[in-house]
Scaffold this motif. Structure first.
Motif, PDB file in Angstrom:
ATOM      1  N   GLN A  76       0.821  -1.210   0.000  1.00  0.00           N
ATOM      2  CA  GLN A  76       0.000   0.000   0.000  1.00  0.00           C
ATOM      3  C   GLN A  76       0.854   1.259   0.000  1.00  0.00           C
ATOM      4  OE1 GLN A  76      -2.679  -0.719  -1.091  1.00  0.00           O
ATOM      5  NE2 GLN A  76      -4.295  -1.038   0.436  1.00  0.00           N
ATOM      6  N   GLN A  93      -5.656   1.191  -7.342  1.00  0.00           N
ATOM      7  CA  GLN A  93      -5.569   1.171  -5.882  1.00  0.00           C
ATOM      8  C   GLN A  93      -6.171  -0.135  -5.365  1.00  0.00           C
ATOM      9  OE1 GLN A  93      -7.665   5.074  -5.522  1.00  0.00           O
ATOM     10  NE2 GLN A  93      -5.939   5.641  -4.219  1.00  0.00           N
ATOM     11  N   GLY A 128      -6.762   2.005  -0.666  1.00  0.00           N
ATOM     12  CA  GLY A 128      -5.503   2.247   0.021  1.00  0.00           C
ATOM     13  C   GLY A 128      -5.461   1.779   1.452  1.00  0.00           C
TER      14      GLY A 128
END
Length: 579
Positions: A76, A93, A128
């Protein structure tokens, strides 16, 4: 059927269907790149096993909760950095959920409530995010240097009992825009700052305006690829379009040291583009150039001029900075200045200069441990020591080189130097196919960077395509008229592999001094040409440099993909009297 305690990581790509509809080939290519460069290596490094994948997600089993969380955090944080210069609506993402529980393993798949909790946590996560269950938190909270936000007991879909849930605090704001520099305080790295002012249309032809603005924007875009520069954005610099400006005032307002300005003039079927680089601190013209071209294809002209300017400007800025360094004491160096001085020493390619470069690059990292470019060059400088045998323990030096480059990659995956050096490491390992992947990534990130271009020539030479290799090396020389002298050595090796011995000898002759490897190649050239006296002179020079020289010491530094190419060199050395 097997049952055991395990940590399960469930990951999913956010907005997969929308991105596929918008750009299916591009989305798949970028996702594959992230898998190859980041996700799969992180899973392997943290002892994970991919159980299954879907188009937009995966399920991974880890032997410990700490391993699973370490992997998730790395992915991440690095994805945020990779997305920093990607428009928000085009970013790839992920959301991740992790649970620790009793898992059923059967036929290569995993089942059970422990898996279901991880999947439901992933669905609750935002873009995220990393969400972990209370069971994972109990295991990792005292063992890992991380912060956790307690989200309380969450009701998860199709689960009867609420699950205590925590969000892992990451290095960067979750799913948001990059934090502006003025909001995070002064950086430890003071990079050369540069603004490109809108070029002036001197043609008296309003239709040329699109070309002039396009050229300016292209320069901004391409200069922004150079991570050793801080480039002011278009929105700031285009405020001055059509205005008569005082360069020093503009530099003060934009907070930059260097200003690029230029003009475009059309006369008949000719186009003249003038570019100049100004150091606002002393109002000095650092560099200026004119480009005269036939107006046959205006877009090709735009590309050509952009490539030429972008290839030359960073070198001129470095030269200007180096003049400033001469007036400073090393103890006053900032991180960037240490890197700059280390680069200069590295390019000299001597043992003592390598030692001094290592000290400077280590000082840069000490000043700023998160300076990706410094870690990348730490790998480059140590790779040079490995390649030339300037170390007591070659295996240990290679490990240090690899560790530095991997650290740089973890900090900035979009730096062409990082991928250039990852390619170099793969070359050292003899993995030329893998090197080609990173080399092409480096080229895509910065196609006008002479060090990337010259390494493409080296790679092609090692891969048995020396004629193409020589073309790439010569292109690098054209891109940077002030190229490091070692480029001649790369060209000589390519010419030798292409059986162009006389030209190779001429190439090596440009070197102010030759090391053992270069003497060996020149000796082999003369061996094949039948020049016995000249061949013996270079063999003698090898043993004068190192009386204990053995042919195996040379072979270990070579990376030919074809046995025939290595044998070609050895046969030439035998003809020169060295075997």
């Amino acid at each position: 059927m097997e049952r055991r305690l395990a940590a399960v990581l469930a990951a999913d790509m956010v907005g997969y269907s929308r991105l596929m509809e918008f750009d299916e080939p591009g989305t798949l290519a970028r996702l594959r790149t992230h898998r190859i460069e980041l996700i799969d290596p992180s899973i392997e490094k943290n002892r994970g096993t991919i159980i299954k994948t879907t188009g937009d997600g995966m399920l991974v089993e880890f032997p410990s909760a700490c391993d699973a969380v370490a992997c998730a955090v790395e992915v991440q944080n690095r994805m945020f950095r990779r997305n920093s210069d990607v428009p928000l609506d085009q970013r790839i993402q992920f959301r991740i959920g992790i649970n620790l529980g009793d898992i059923v393993f059967q036929d290569g798949d995993i089942f059970g409530s422990g898996v279901n909790v991880a999947a439901r946590l992933e669905q609750k996560a935002d873009a995220g995010d990393v969400l972990i269950s209370g069971a994972v938190h109990d295991q990792v909270s005292s063992l890992m240097d991380l912060q956790f936000h307690d989200l309380g007991d969450l009701s998860l879909k199709n689960l009867a009992q609420a699950v205590r849930t925590y969000r892992v605090a990451l290095d960067t704001p979750v799913g948001g825009e990059p934090v502006p520099a003025d909001e995070v305080g002064a950086t430890k790295v003071v990079k050369p700052s540069i603004a490109v002012l809108p070029f002036e249309n001197m043609s008296g032809d309003p239709e040329q305006e699109f070309f002039v603005d396009g050229l300016t924007e292209d320069l901004l875009t391409e200069l922004s690829r150079r991570h050793e520069l801080f480039v002011i954005s278009r929105n700031s610099s285009f405020v001055y379009k059509g205005q008569a400006v005082n360069v020093r005032d503009v530099a003060d307002k934009l907070g930059v040291q260097y200003i690029v300005e230029g003009s475009v003039r059309k006369a008949g079927n000719r186009l003249r583009v003038t570019v100049q680089l100004i150091d606002s601190q002393n109002d000095a013209h650092v560099w200026a150039e004119k480009y005269d071209r036939d107006l046959d294809d205006i877009f090709n002209i735009q590309d050509e001029v952009t490539a030429a300017v972008v290839a030359t400007l960073p070198g001129r800025i470095e030269a200007s900075q180096q003049e400033g360094l001469k007036r400073k004491k090393p103890s006053n160096f900032a991180a960037y200045e240490c890197v700059l001085a280390a680069k200069v020493l590295h390019h000299r390619s001597t043992r003592q200069d390598n030692v001094e470069a290592t000290k400077l690059i280590d000082r840069a990292i000490e000043l700023d441990p998160d300076y990706a470019h410094a870690h990348a060059w730490s790998g480059c400088i140590r790779g040079q020591a490995w390649g030339y045998g300037w170390c007591h323990d070659r295996d240990e030096m290679l490990k240090l080189c690899e560790a530095a480059i991997l650290k740089a990659a973890s900090l900035d995956d979009n730096d062409s130097d990082v991928h250039r050096l990852m390619a170099a490491v793969e070359i050292l390992r003899g993995n030329l196919a893998r090197a080609r992947y990173h080399q092409e990534r480096a080229l895509s990130l910065n196609p006008n960077y002479d060090l990337v271009v010259v390494q493409m020539g080296e790679l092609l030479t090692w891969s048995g395509r020396p004629e193409e290799g020589a073309e790439w090396i010569q292109k690098a020389m054209r891109l940077n008229p002030h190229f490091p002298v070692r480029f001649w050595s790369h060209l000589g090796k390519a010419r030798f592999a292409n059986r162009d011995y006389a030209q190779a000898v001429d190439d090596f002759a440009h070197l102010p001094a030759m090391d053992i490897t270069q003497h060996a190649f020149v000796a082999a050239c003369h061996g094949w040409l039948g020049n016995e006296v000249a061949a013996r002179q270079h063999v003698t020079a090898i043993f004068e440099t190192d009386p204990k020289f053995a042919l195996d010491d040379l072979v270990v530094t070579l990376h030919y993909g074809r046995d025939a190419d290595l044998q070609h060199l050895l046969d030439g050395l035998k003809k020169a009297g060295l075997s």
